[in-house]
Design a protein around this motif. Structure first.
Motif, PDB file in Angstrom:
ATOM      1  N   ALA A 159       0.826  -1.212   0.000  1.00 25.85           N
ATOM      2  CA  ALA A 159       0.000   0.000   0.000  1.00 25.85           C
ATOM      3  C   ALA A 159       0.857   1.258   0.000  1.00 25.85           C
ATOM      4  N   ASP A 160       2.047   1.177   0.613  1.00 24.77           N
ATOM      5  CA  ASP A 160       2.960   2.321   0.663  1.00 24.77           C
ATOM      6  C   ASP A 160       3.899   2.376  -0.536  1.00 24.77           C
ATOM      7  N   ARG A 161       3.721   1.478  -1.495  1.00 24.30           N
ATOM      8  CA  ARG A 161       4.538   1.416  -2.719  1.00 24.30           C
ATOM      9  C   ARG A 161       5.994   1.066  -2.418  1.00 24.30           C
ATOM     10  N   ARG A 162       6.199   0.320  -1.360  1.00 21.81           N
ATOM     11  CA  ARG A 162       7.539  -0.195  -1.073  1.00 21.81           C
ATOM     12  C   ARG A 162       7.588  -1.602  -1.663  1.00 21.81           C
ATOM     13  N   TRP A 163       7.829  -1.633  -2.978  1.00 20.70           N
ATOM     14  CA  TRP A 163       7.642  -2.863  -3.746  1.00 20.70           C
ATOM     15  C   TRP A 163       8.588  -3.973  -3.302  1.00 20.70           C
ATOM     16  N   ALA A 164       9.843  -3.638  -3.019  1.00 23.29           N
ATOM     17  CA  ALA A 164      10.800  -4.675  -2.623  1.00 23.29           C
ATOM     18  C   ALA A 164      10.383  -5.315  -1.299  1.00 23.29           C
ATOM     19  N   THR A 189       8.137  13.695 -15.039  1.00 23.26           N
ATOM     20  CA  THR A 189       8.119  12.246 -14.849  1.00 23.26           C
ATOM     21  C   THR A 189       9.170  11.820 -13.835  1.00 23.26           C
ATOM     22  N   GLU A 190      10.345  12.434 -13.900  1.00 26.05           N
ATOM     23  CA  GLU A 190      11.397  12.092 -12.943  1.00 26.05           C
ATOM     24  C   GLU A 190      10.971  12.445 -11.519  1.00 26.05           C
ATOM     25  N   GLN A 191      10.264  13.545 -11.357  1.00 25.55           N
ATOM     26  CA  GLN A 191       9.761  13.912 -10.020  1.00 25.55           C
ATOM     27  C   GLN A 191       8.734  12.889  -9.541  1.00 25.55           C
ATOM     28  N   TRP A 192       7.849  12.470 -10.447  1.00 26.08           N
ATOM     29  CA  TRP A 192       6.829  11.475 -10.080  1.00 26.08           C
ATOM     30  C   TRP A 192       7.486  10.147  -9.715  1.00 26.08           C
ATOM     31  N   LEU A 193       8.532   9.766 -10.440  1.00 23.09           N
ATOM     32  CA  LEU A 193       9.195   8.492 -10.169  1.00 23.09           C
ATOM     33  C   LEU A 193       9.748   8.422  -8.750  1.00 23.09           C
ATOM     34  N   ALA A 194      10.112   9.570  -8.203  1.00 21.73           N
ATOM     35  CA  ALA A 194      10.643   9.601  -6.837  1.00 21.73           C
ATOM     36  C   ALA A 194       9.590   9.210  -5.811  1.00 21.73           C
ATOM     37  N   THR A 195       8.311   9.185  -6.225  1.00 20.08           N
ATOM     38  CA  THR A 195       7.224   8.897  -5.276  1.00 20.08           C
ATOM     39  C   THR A 195       6.723   7.465  -5.350  1.00 20.08           C
ATOM     40  N   VAL A 196       7.229   6.660  -6.291  1.00 22.17           N
ATOM     41  CA  VAL A 196       6.637   5.336  -6.511  1.00 22.17           C
ATOM     42  C   VAL A 196       7.645   4.194  -6.378  1.00 22.17           C
TER      43      VAL A 196
END
Length: 553
Positions: free
Chosen positions: A16-21, A226-233
């Motif tokens: 849920a927190d997008r901590r995929w690993a 997009t690079e800024q958004w990537l920092a959030t996911v």
């Protein structure tokens, strides 16, 4: 609650927190100790996808699909099937991807109206339709997807419909309408309203649309966003790699070839088993960097790698052949590439720009003019700044090659100014070379030298060795606006070579030699080989004929 329950709860929270690993590790540990329900397998399938583990995502997704079908949960099962399909399609495994989409469609056919139906239509009718022959049909399907999203209160689906219709309208030449829809879709992304995987898709599509249109400034803005958004996911391997593709394209335009090379290498490495088309583009961009530096063998290897992965290596390979002096091979390559893209003006635009350059080198002015005219029409329709600059550059080059230096000046100045404003130093320097030739032809040697000096400085800073060699070879200031190839032909003619001998020496046909000579005569204002040779001797383009030794008495 046992230890495995704790692990599972923590893994769900990590997801849920997008901590995929963390989510993948926890869910994997739980799966090793017990049979996970389909909903948790679906989370593991998704976490693996975010981390770029396509094989694992497919395998776990297959298990999740079976469990969800057995549990009587067709909507969730269809959603997983769509995810498995996307994995296969991105890797170029079209038959498997379409089969999984078929499974999803079968599950959803008898369901009441639901978001999953809209996402399936987006993939099968909108995105697939954007590469098809009828863009109006794709636009209509996108409107229906958007309407479904509004009825269901599904903001992500609404944005997908806006994006799809916007891209279709852009390709139809309705640029203001298309851009307005893309802006609406991206506003929803910026406010954080959308599912993250679809937000990433919207970012990638918007960057691609801007690059395709030649809107370099907008492409830079969206790449930064997009690079800024990537920092959030979290890791987001796929989207990070696609962003690197566009960043490499922009670095190439900006003359930062080292960064372009590093980004392209990362794409080739990270997306090799995840996204075949993006990896292929990475190899093509490596080919471009090596070609511009004069590293012909390495460039050809990169183009071959791109071709192996399904990316047409044109126009880069054709321009490499031109630099190698294989003008006929270059002309054939770009001509067949254009035949393969009959109804896609934006895809044809870079091919047309290359064809102008190649046709001028081959003294095929009808082809050069035709390609220039098409490029101008495309630039007028789609109004992309880079397209406009390329069109003006091509028009100026054609006029200059046709002996119309005065008429060429305006177009070339426009092109040079546009490339400089876009932050494209290499293209601006190439136009300066043409400007130097035009000024020299008009007797303005001071300005010609200044333009040439600026081009040399830029090529030197960039490491554009082929362009520096070409300039060095043309120091003799060819008269009449002769091209470098025409000067070569003239030199051989002045040495007394026949058309056949000239063709053999330059690896071109006698017909091409004859075309070059016809242009030489026109530009020099002469009507015979003898007169052309005399001009070559007078302008230092060929060594004077040695005096014949006295005949013995």
């Amino acid at each position: 609650m046992d230890d495995l329950d704790d692990v599972l709860v923590a893994a769900r929270a990590a997801y849920a927190d997008r901590r995929w690993a963390n989510a993948r590790e926890g869910l994997g540990a739980a799966a090793a100790g017990r049979d996970l329900p389909g909903v948790d397998l679906a989370l593991l399938h998704d976490a693996a996808w975010w981390l770029g583990r396509a094989d694992e995502s497919i395998a776990v997704g297959t298990d999740a699909y079976r469990e969800l079908v057995a549990d009587g949960d067709p909507r969730r099962a269809a959603w997983v099937a769509i995810g498995v399909a996307v994995n296969h399609l991105l890797r170029g495994e079209e038959e498997r991807g379409l089969a999984w989409l078929g499974r999803a469609g079968g599950l959803l056919a008898d369901q009441p109206e639901c978001p999953e139906q809209g996402y399936l239509r987006h993939l099968t009718e909108v995105e697939a339709g954007l590469d098809g022959p009828d863009l109006e049909v794709a636009a209509a399907a996108a409107r229906e997807v958007r309407a479904l999203g509004r009825r269901l209160g599904e903001a992500t689906l609404v944005a997908c419909g806006q994006l799809g219709e916007g891209r279709a309208l852009l390709r139809l030449g309705r640029v203001p309408e298309g851009m307005a829809l893309l802006d609406q879709a991206m506003l929803a992304v910026a406010t954080g309203e959308l599912h993250p995987e679809w937000a990433g898709d919207l970012y990638c599509n918007t960057m691609a649309a801007c690059v395709e249109l030649g809107d370099i400034r907008r492409a830079r803005r969206w790449t930064a966003a997009t690079e800024q958004w990537l920092a959030t996911v979290g890791e987001a391997v796929l989207f990070r790699g696609i962003c690197r593709v566009h960043r490499a394209q922009l670095h190439l335009v900006a003359g930062d070839w080292g960064h372009a090379e590093r980004d392209a290498e990362a794409v080739c490495r990270d997306l090799a088993d995840i996204h075949t088309a993006a990896a292929a583009e990475g190899h093509y961009l490596l080919g471009e960097v090596h070609r511009l530096r004069g590293e012909g063998t390495t460039a050809e290897q990169a183009y071959r790698a791109a071709h192996r992965r399904g990316r047409d290596p044109q126009p880069g390979l054709a321009l490499l052949r031109l630099a190698q002096g294989r003008t006929e091979a270059a002309a054939a390559a770009v001509r067949t590439a254009l035949v393969a893209e009959p109804g896609h003006p934006l895809r044809r635009a870079p091919l047309c720009a290359a064809q102008v350059e190649i046709a001028i080198a081959a003294a095929d002015m009808p082809t050069a003019r035709k390609a220039s005219d098409e490029l101008t029409e495309t630039a007028t329709t789609f109004a992309g700044p880079a397209l406009a600059a390329a069109a003006r550059q091509a028009a100026g080059a054609v006029r200059l090659a046709g002996g119309q230096a005065h008429e060429a000046l305006s177009a070339l100045r426009d092109a040079c100014r546009a490339w400089r404003e876009l932050g494209a130093p290499y293209e601006a320097a190439r136009v300066r070379v043409l400007l130097a030739a035009a000024h020299r032809e008009l007797g303005d040697d001071d300005t010609a030298q200044w333009e040439r000096d600026e081009a040399v400085a830029t090529f030197t800073a960039l490491g554009a060795r082929p362009d520096l060699r070409t300039l060095a070879d043309s120091v003799g200031a060819a008269p009449g606006g002769l091209t470098a190839r025409e000067v070569e032909v003239l030199r051989h003619l002045a040495a007394g070579a026949s058309n056949r001998t000239i063709g053999t020496a330059l690896v071109i046909s006698e017909k091409t030699v004859a075309r070059h000579l016809a242009n030489v005569y026109t530009k020099l204002g002469v009507t015979s080989r003898t007169a052309a040779a005399a001009v070559a001797f007078a302008r230092g383009l060929a060594p004077p004929t040695p005096a014949a030794p006295p005949r013995p008495r």
